[in-house]
Design a protein around this motif. Structure first.
Motif, short mmCIF file in Angstrom:
data_model
loop_
_atom_site.label_atom_id
_atom_site.label_comp_id
_atom_site.label_asym_id
_atom_site.label_seq_id
_atom_site.Cartn_x
_atom_site.Cartn_y
_atom_site.Cartn_z
N ARG A 17 0.83 -1.19 0.00
CA ARG A 17 0.00 0.00 0.00
C ARG A 17 0.88 1.26 0.00
O ARG A 17 2.04 1.21 0.39
CB ARG A 17 -0.89 0.03 1.24
CG ARG A 17 -1.78 -1.19 1.43
CD ARG A 17 -2.29 -1.26 2.86
NE ARG A 17 -1.19 -1.38 3.83
CZ ARG A 17 -1.34 -1.35 5.16
NH1 ARG A 17 -2.55 -1.22 5.68
NH2 ARG A 17 -0.29 -1.48 5.94
N LYS A 19 0.66 3.50 2.13
CA LYS A 19 1.06 3.65 3.54
C LYS A 19 2.31 2.82 3.85
O LYS A 19 3.19 3.27 4.60
CB LYS A 19 -0.09 3.21 4.45
CG LYS A 19 0.30 3.16 5.92
CD LYS A 19 -0.82 2.68 6.80
CE LYS A 19 -0.33 2.60 8.24
NZ LYS A 19 -1.41 2.39 9.20
N SER A 23 5.81 4.54 5.00
CA SER A 23 6.32 4.20 6.33
C SER A 23 7.73 3.64 6.26
O SER A 23 8.51 3.80 7.20
CB SER A 23 5.41 3.16 7.00
OG SER A 23 4.09 3.64 7.09
N TYR A 27 14.08 3.16 5.09
CA TYR A 27 14.89 1.94 4.98
C TYR A 27 15.08 1.53 3.51
O TYR A 27 16.18 1.19 3.09
CB TYR A 27 14.23 0.79 5.73
CG TYR A 27 14.09 1.03 7.20
CD1 TYR A 27 15.14 0.77 8.07
CD2 TYR A 27 12.90 1.54 7.74
CE1 TYR A 27 15.04 1.01 9.43
CE2 TYR A 27 12.78 1.77 9.10
CZ TYR A 27 13.85 1.51 9.94
OH TYR A 27 13.73 1.76 11.27
N LEU A 30 9.49 0.25 -1.10
CA LEU A 30 8.74 -0.98 -1.40
C LEU A 30 8.13 -0.97 -2.80
O LEU A 30 7.63 -1.99 -3.26
CB LEU A 30 7.65 -1.19 -0.35
CG LEU A 30 8.12 -1.71 1.01
CD1 LEU A 30 6.99 -1.63 2.04
CD2 LEU A 30 8.63 -3.14 0.92
N ARG A 42 15.00 -9.98 4.37
CA ARG A 42 14.53 -9.31 5.59
C ARG A 42 13.03 -9.02 5.50
O ARG A 42 12.31 -9.11 6.49
CB ARG A 42 15.30 -8.02 5.84
CG ARG A 42 16.62 -8.27 6.55
CD ARG A 42 17.24 -6.97 6.99
NE ARG A 42 17.59 -6.15 5.83
CZ ARG A 42 17.86 -4.86 5.90
NH1 ARG A 42 17.82 -4.24 7.04
NH2 ARG A 42 18.20 -4.20 4.81
N ASP A 55 0.55 -2.62 11.15
CA ASP A 55 -0.85 -2.55 11.55
C ASP A 55 -1.63 -3.82 11.25
O ASP A 55 -2.86 -3.82 11.23
CB ASP A 55 -1.53 -1.34 10.89
CG ASP A 55 -1.44 -1.38 9.36
OD1 ASP A 55 -0.65 -2.20 8.83
OD2 ASP A 55 -2.14 -0.61 8.70
C1 HEM Z 1 4.18 -4.86 3.70
C2 HEM Z 1 4.61 -3.73 4.32
C3 HEM Z 1 5.88 -3.65 5.11
C4 HEM Z 1 7.02 -4.40 5.03
C5 HEM Z 1 7.34 -5.54 4.08
C6 HEM Z 1 7.93 -3.91 6.06
C7 HEM Z 1 9.20 -4.44 6.30
C8 HEM Z 1 10.06 -4.00 7.28
C9 HEM Z 1 11.40 -4.47 7.48
C10 HEM Z 1 12.10 -5.55 6.65
C11 HEM Z 1 11.93 -3.78 8.51
C12 HEM Z 1 13.33 -3.91 9.08
C13 HEM Z 1 14.17 -2.83 8.39
C14 HEM Z 1 15.63 -2.90 8.72
O1 HEM Z 1 15.97 -3.17 9.88
O2 HEM Z 1 16.44 -2.70 7.82
C15 HEM Z 1 10.92 -2.86 8.99
C16 HEM Z 1 11.08 -1.95 10.03
C17 HEM Z 1 10.13 -1.05 10.45
N1 HEM Z 1 8.87 -0.86 9.89
FE1 HEM Z 1 8.10 -1.86 8.32
N2 HEM Z 1 7.32 -2.88 6.73
C18 HEM Z 1 6.07 -2.70 6.19
C19 HEM Z 1 5.11 -1.77 6.58
C20 HEM Z 1 5.24 -0.92 7.67
C21 HEM Z 1 4.18 -0.06 8.17
C22 HEM Z 1 2.77 0.06 7.60
C23 HEM Z 1 4.68 0.57 9.25
C24 HEM Z 1 3.89 1.51 10.15
C25 HEM Z 1 4.19 2.77 10.35
C26 HEM Z 1 6.06 0.15 9.43
C27 HEM Z 1 6.94 0.60 10.39
C28 HEM Z 1 8.23 0.13 10.62
C29 HEM Z 1 9.12 0.62 11.68
C30 HEM Z 1 8.77 1.70 12.70
C31 HEM Z 1 10.31 -0.11 11.56
C32 HEM Z 1 11.57 0.03 12.44
C33 HEM Z 1 11.38 -0.67 13.73
C34 HEM Z 1 11.43 -2.16 13.56
O3 HEM Z 1 12.42 -2.67 13.04
O4 HEM Z 1 10.45 -2.81 13.95
N3 HEM Z 1 6.36 -0.76 8.43
N4 HEM Z 1 9.80 -3.00 8.20
#
Ligand code: HEM
Length: 76
Positions: A17, A19, A23, A27, A30, A42, A55
């Protein structure tokens, strides 16, 4: 449905999405084939674990499709 010709533009990119993209831009992008290919391991780990998207986890079939795309050569 997973199939041999699963491709990023037609099958994978639409799963993310606006969003999700916004978000995660600090990093990786997408909506970018290069970025998603580079970080696919990852991304898959977070999808499988259910900790991303933040979410709500994807349905299993959707995670399976992403995995199938990574294992079948990450077609563009
Ligand atoms: C299908 C959608 C998403 C995928 C595949 C995804 C994937 C990832 C991955 C692989 C990381 C680790 C990044 C790293 O350490 O290099 C990450 C971290 C993070 N993502 Fe997402 N993300 C998605 C959607 C979202 C959404 C909707 C939010 C909400 C705001 C979000 C918030 C975060 C945050 C705050 C982190 C850093 C903290 C953590 O590592 O948990 N992401 N995400």
């Amino acid at each position: 449905m997973a199939h041999d010709s699963t491709g990023f533009e037609t099958d994978i990119k639409p799963l993310f999405r606006e969003k999700d993209r916004e978000s995660m831009l600090r990093y990786f992008d997408l909506w970018s084939y290069d970025d998603v290919s580079r970080h696919a391991d990852r991304i898959l780990a977070r999808l499988r674990h259910g900790s991303m998207p933040c979410d709500g986890a994807w349905p299993e079939a959707q995670v399976n499709l992403f995995q199938q795309w990574t294992e079948s050569g990450k077609r563009q």
